[in-house]
Design a protein around this motif. Structure first.
Motif, PDB file in Angstrom:
ATOM      1  N   UNK A  30      -0.775   9.095  -9.860  1.00 20.17           N
ATOM      2  CA  UNK A  30      -0.544   7.657  -9.807  1.00 20.17           C
ATOM      3  C   UNK A  30       0.399   7.334  -8.660  1.00 20.17           C
ATOM      4  N   UNK A  31       0.120   6.255  -7.945  1.00 24.83           N
ATOM      5  CA  UNK A  31       1.053   5.714  -6.955  1.00 24.83           C
ATOM      6  C   UNK A  31       1.310   4.257  -7.304  1.00 24.83           C
ATOM      7  N   UNK A  48       8.132  -3.377  -1.548  1.00 23.60           N
ATOM      8  CA  UNK A  48       8.187  -2.568  -0.341  1.00 23.60           C
ATOM      9  C   UNK A  48       8.509  -1.110  -0.564  1.00 23.60           C
ATOM     10  N   UNK A  49       8.585  -0.655  -1.824  1.00 31.19           N
ATOM     11  CA  UNK A  49       8.876   0.737  -2.154  1.00 31.19           C
ATOM     12  C   UNK A  49       7.683   1.373  -2.854  1.00 31.19           C
ATOM     13  N   UNK A  50       7.617   2.708  -2.771  1.00 34.06           N
ATOM     14  CA  UNK A  50       6.487   3.422  -3.364  1.00 34.06           C
ATOM     15  C   UNK A  50       6.965   4.648  -4.137  1.00 34.06           C
ATOM     16  N   UNK A  68       5.164   8.328   0.596  1.00 32.10           N
ATOM     17  CA  UNK A  68       5.871   7.829  -0.593  1.00 32.10           C
ATOM     18  C   UNK A  68       7.384   7.949  -0.419  1.00 32.10           C
ATOM     19  N   UNK A  69       8.113   6.963  -0.945  1.00 32.37           N
ATOM     20  CA  UNK A  69       9.572   7.054  -0.956  1.00 32.37           C
ATOM     21  C   UNK A  69      10.044   8.153  -1.898  1.00 32.37           C
ATOM     22  N   UNK A  98      11.448  11.898  -0.487  1.00 33.11           N
ATOM     23  CA  UNK A  98      12.136  12.715  -1.489  1.00 33.11           C
ATOM     24  C   UNK A  98      11.122  13.178  -2.527  1.00 33.11           C
ATOM     25  N   UNK A  99      11.388  14.344  -3.123  1.00 29.13           N
ATOM     26  CA  UNK A  99      10.472  14.896  -4.107  1.00 29.13           C
ATOM     27  C   UNK A  99      11.262  15.512  -5.260  1.00 29.13           C
TER      28      UNK A  99
END
Length: 244
Positions: free
Chosen positions: A145-146, A151-153, A173-174, A209-210
């Motif tokens: 899922x995204x 403005x952020x993900x 992705x952020x 980041x992850x």
């Protein structure tokens, strides 16, 4: 966008609740997955029965959906009043129907609030979020899922190894939460990701980041040591709040 981590554990972890997060934007809370060990932490962290607006399921293994019936029963006991959205696949809805039967729940008569069902879209909207999905390689169908808002993900893999489709979904992705059962690929676990398969994603897909979750319970220390090599990668922590 705010991410509230409820659980990060793999299916049989005795110490950590199953993987589950709540993603909030504009006062709307979307919960992703509700496994068998999630409800107690959900009730502690969000005691208000109306706190969650919708639930989205990545897939329907027990550690991702078996907490639904207890959650619904508790919310009814606490007199939840507003509708609850449930986002899942057509097959997932049939599976959840069987779960209701096994738990003695008639959604039309047993609950104090209505359920509003919608089929997981390849691309669409849930509350304030733009949502997109893509399949991963797992033992049963699983959709990563995204979510995008303000403005952020935020991307969430569910379970399974990355595919071309899911990597395209994660690009830029952020924050990406990705399932990571082991440090090195394990032939006995062909449908779960390993750190060495994921560690290059921030550079290759421009991910800021992850966080890694669903880690095998005896490998958390080893995986944490591996993550120390890249400040962009860390183990997800239960109770953690991340603002994007």
């Amino acid at each position: 966008m705010d991410i509230h981590v409820l659980g990060v554990g793999e299916s049989a972890d005795p110490a950590l609740p199953n993987s589950s997060v709540i993603v909030s934007a504009d006062g709307f809370r979307l919960m992703i997955d509700c496994g068998h060990s999630v409800p107690p932490v959900l009730w502690r962290e969000l005691p208000d029965p109306d706190a969650v607006d919708a639930l989205c399921f990545t897939h329907h293994h027990p550690d991702h959906c078996f907490g639904l019936v207890p959650a619904l029963i508790r919310w009814t006991d606490d007199r939840r009043s507003k509708p609850l959205g449930i986002v899942t696949t057509a097959d997932g809805r049939r599976q959840l129907g069987q779960l209701f039967q096994a738990g003695g729940i008639d959604p039309e008569r047993s609950l104090s609030f209505p359920l509003q069902w919608s089929e997981t879209p390849a691309e669409g909207e849930v509350g304030p979020f733009r949502i997109r999905t893509a399949p991963t390689l797992h033992a049963i169908p699983n959709l990563a899922i995204r979510l995008e808002a303000g403005g952020k993900s935020f991307a969430y893999s569910g379970d399974g190894r990355a595919t071309e489709e899911s990597e395209a979904l994660f690009r830029g992705a952020d924050l990406l939460f990705h399932e990571c059962l082991t440090v090195e690929p394990d032939r006995s676990q062909p449908f779960h990701a390993a750190y060495t398969q994921l560690s290059g994603l921030p550079d290759r897909l421009a991910i800021r980041a992850m966080r890694l979750y669903h880690v095998r319970r005896d490998l958390r220390r080893e995986l944490a040591a591996a993550c120390a090599a890249d400040p962009r990668i860390a183990l997800a922590i239960p109770g953690e709040r991340i603002a994007l």
